[in-house]
Design a protein around this motif. Structure first.
Motif, PDB file in Angstrom:
ATOM      1  N   LYS A 141       0.872  -1.203  -0.135  1.00 52.84           N
ATOM      2  CA  LYS A 141      -0.016  -0.156  -0.057  1.00 52.84           C
ATOM      3  C   LYS A 141       0.676   1.276   0.119  1.00 52.84           C
ATOM      4  CE  LYS A 141      -3.698   2.347   2.455  1.00 52.84           C
ATOM      5  NZ  LYS A 141      -4.758   2.260   3.910  1.00 52.84           N
ATOM      6  N   THR A 142       1.888   1.360   0.875  1.00 57.01           N
ATOM      7  CA  THR A 142       2.691   2.368   0.897  1.00 57.01           C
ATOM      8  C   THR A 142       3.570   2.317  -0.514  1.00 57.01           C
ATOM      9  OG1 THR A 142       3.411   2.117   3.157  1.00 57.01           O
ATOM     10  CG2 THR A 142       4.939   3.528   1.926  1.00 57.01           C
ATOM     11  N   SER A 163       2.345   6.655  -6.870  1.00 60.71           N
ATOM     12  CA  SER A 163       1.660   7.787  -7.558  1.00 60.71           C
ATOM     13  C   SER A 163       1.873   9.174  -7.302  1.00 60.71           C
ATOM     14  CB  SER A 163      -0.068   7.356  -6.858  1.00 60.71           C
ATOM     15  OG  SER A 163      -0.485   6.255  -7.026  1.00 60.71           O
ATOM     16  N   ARG A 164       2.206   9.500  -6.082  1.00 62.19           N
ATOM     17  CA  ARG A 164       2.761  10.606  -5.720  1.00 62.19           C
ATOM     18  C   ARG A 164       4.142  10.864  -6.553  1.00 62.19           C
ATOM     19  NH1 ARG A 164       5.304  11.585   0.154  1.00 62.19           N
ATOM     20  NH2 ARG A 164       3.223  10.406   0.644  1.00 62.19           N
ATOM     21  N   GLU A 181       2.369   1.875  -3.452  1.00 66.16           N
ATOM     22  CA  GLU A 181       1.243   2.337  -4.506  1.00 66.16           C
ATOM     23  C   GLU A 181       1.182   3.935  -4.124  1.00 66.16           C
ATOM     24  OE1 GLU A 181      -2.235   0.248  -3.827  1.00 66.16           O
ATOM     25  OE2 GLU A 181      -1.418  -1.527  -5.115  1.00 66.16           O
ATOM     26  N   GLU A 182       0.949   4.134  -3.012  1.00 67.27           N
ATOM     27  CA  GLU A 182       0.757   5.638  -2.321  1.00 67.27           C
ATOM     28  C   GLU A 182       1.992   6.533  -3.046  1.00 67.27           C
ATOM     29  OE1 GLU A 182       0.157   5.858   1.743  1.00 67.27           O
ATOM     30  OE2 GLU A 182      -1.777   5.035   1.636  1.00 67.27           O
TER      31      GLU A 182
END
Length: 495
Positions: free
Chosen positions: A422-423, A429-430, A425-426
């Protein structure tokens, strides 16, 4: 165990986490052994050129160029092994092979000089190249055992200057004596460099292959497109020309000038406070090379002396610079040291071969000396001004990220696979990562190496390397461990 660029190879033996130096050899002993090994090794080329090459040239004039060609092939083979099979560099195997090649090579060459057999002479020279190449590996590993860069340059430059000073008083050797001295030097250099080189080669031979490490740590290795390799090729070609054009530059005045110049460089390097000393050394080498080329058409005592001495000094300075850079690469990325060393010496041998061919043509007057000097100066100035103006040896090494641990990379024990994914992916994207780059980012964050990524997605090594480079560039990280730390901190340091 880990490797520290300032303290060498260390073991964590104490309960409080403090470290002690590995092995029984002390830093002072290591420095003295390295100095003695480099000092003796510097006489090997002198013994070859002033000794048996003169006699061999009478019945086998092509021997030197053929032997140099084999040297290129051998160093390329060593580079390939260092990149893919570091386990082959077991120090006991290397040392025993050096000793065996030196002993049998001396016997074969002594016989060849008596019979004047071209085949036996070539065989002896190839065996000598094998021993010489392996001694180069030992010297590179021994150099990386020194505690700091100043000690490394003092060892290399000081030993070279001292050898030039001793050569002033040495007579030329006959063929058979030159053969004995040459192979005797290789045996002595092997024995002297064994203990300083042991820890370094043991670490390399037991570690992962650099070709795999480079995938996930691309910034810890020198790119094949680096100006460092181009510079070495050019200066080695100048050496080849000076060895074949109007003598070999081993006269009294030439050796004395080289000795004084080398001692001055050693003292300057030990006392100077500037950071980019390697760039200053390169500038000095460039000036010497330009002076040697400019004096080639001058047919006088001083002109001949400058033609012989200045290129010799230029190449000597550049060789010191190369050994210095090998030390710096080893201090930051010990697993990159051997591939870099072998590629550098392959290029050096190839450059000498090209220069020797050009020097023979000049001696045969198939090329006018004045025209060659003018063209060579224009080419050298153009290369320095256009192709090399922005290159910095200091920055090339400083840009290498430290790759010191052979332990598997692990993420924080409390982090779950789902939270890491999850980290990633975040953060992906950033920072504008593509879908495939986010997938590879997640694998890297879990501690997977480049080979695993290559096999999982069935992609080529270059494709995997490109993806990883792009990820590092977008995240502004420079190593695999830094990427893992970045994920564990949830990108806070870059936010």
């Amino acid at each position: 165990m880990r490797y520290n660029p300032h303290q060498g190879f260390l073991l964590f033996d104490h309960a409080d986490g403090s470290n002690v130096r590995r092995g029984s050899i002390l830093p002072v002993q290591s420095t003295l052994l390295c100095f003695a090994a480099f000092f003796l090794r510097s006489f090997e080329t002198w013994a070859v050129n002033s000794g048996y090459y003169r006699e061999v040239g009478l019945f086998f004039p092509e021997a030197r160029e053929i032997a140099t060609f084999f040297a290129v092939l051998f160093y390329l083979l060593l580079a390939l092994l260092a990149q893919r099979r570091p386990g082959a560099f077991n120090i006991r195997v290397i040392a025993s092979t050096c000793l065996a090649c030196s002993f049998f090579g001396c016997l074969i060459l002594e016989l060849a000089l008596q019979t004047q057999s071209s085949f036996e002479t070539l065989l002896a020279m190839v065996v000598r190249l094998l021993a010489n190449g392996l001694v180069t590996v030992l010297l590179g590993a021994a150099l990386c055992s020194l505690r700091n860069a100043t000690a490394a340059v003092v060892v290399v430059a000081g030993s070279s200057a001292l050898s030039f000073l001793v050569r002033v008083f040495l007579p030329d050797l006959d063929g058979q004596t030159g053969a004995i001295v040459t192979f005797g030097i290789l045996i002595a250099a092997t024995c002297l460099s064994y203990l300083p080189a042991k820890d370094c080669l043991d670490t390399i031979s037991k570690g992962d292959a650099p070709i795999d490490l480079e995938l996930s740590n691309p910034n810890s290795f020198i790119s094949w497109r680096s100006g460092l390799y181009v510079g070495l090729l050019l200066f080695s070609a100048i050496l080849g020309i000076s060895l074949t054009f109007s003598g070999e530059g081993d006269g009294f005045a030439s050796n004395l000038l080289s000795a004084v110049f080398g001692l001055a460089i050693t003292v300057w390097f030990a006392r100077a406070k500037t950071k980019s000393k390697e760039d200053s050394l390169f500038s000095l080498a460039a000036v010497s090379a330009v002076a040697g080329l400019a004096f080639m058409p001058v047919d006088s005592f001083w002109g001949n002396l400058a033609t012989q001495a200045m290129p010799s000094m230029a190449v000597s300075i550049f060789i010191v610079l190369i050994w210095f850079l090998i030390f710096l690469v080893g201090s930051r990325s010990i697993y990159a040291m051997l591939p870099t060393l072998c590629v550098l010496w392959a290029i050096q041998s190839f450059g000498v071969l090209l220069g020797a061919v050009m020097g023979h043509r000049l001696n045969a007057e198939s090329i006018a000396v004045s025209e060659f000097s003018a063209v060579a100066l224009v080419v050298l100035f153009a290369w320095l001004w256009i192709g090399f103006r922005k290159f910095s040896f200091h920055n090339a090494v400083e840009s290498l990220t430290v790759l010191a641990s052979e332990e598997p990379l692990e993420v924080e024990q409390g982090a779950s696979g789902a939270s890491i994914e999850k980290t990633c992916e975040e953060l992906g994207s950033r920072y504008g990562l593509t879908k495939r780059e986010i997938e590879i980012f997640d694998l890297l964050a879990h501690g997977r190496n480049g080979r695993y990524i290559q096999e999982k997605y069935v992609i080529s090594r270059n494709t995997a390397k490109t993806h990883i480079r792009n990820i590092y560039a977008k995240l502004d990280v420079h190593s695999h461990q830094e990427l893992i730390d970045f994920v564990e901190n949830r990108g806070k340091s870059k936010a």
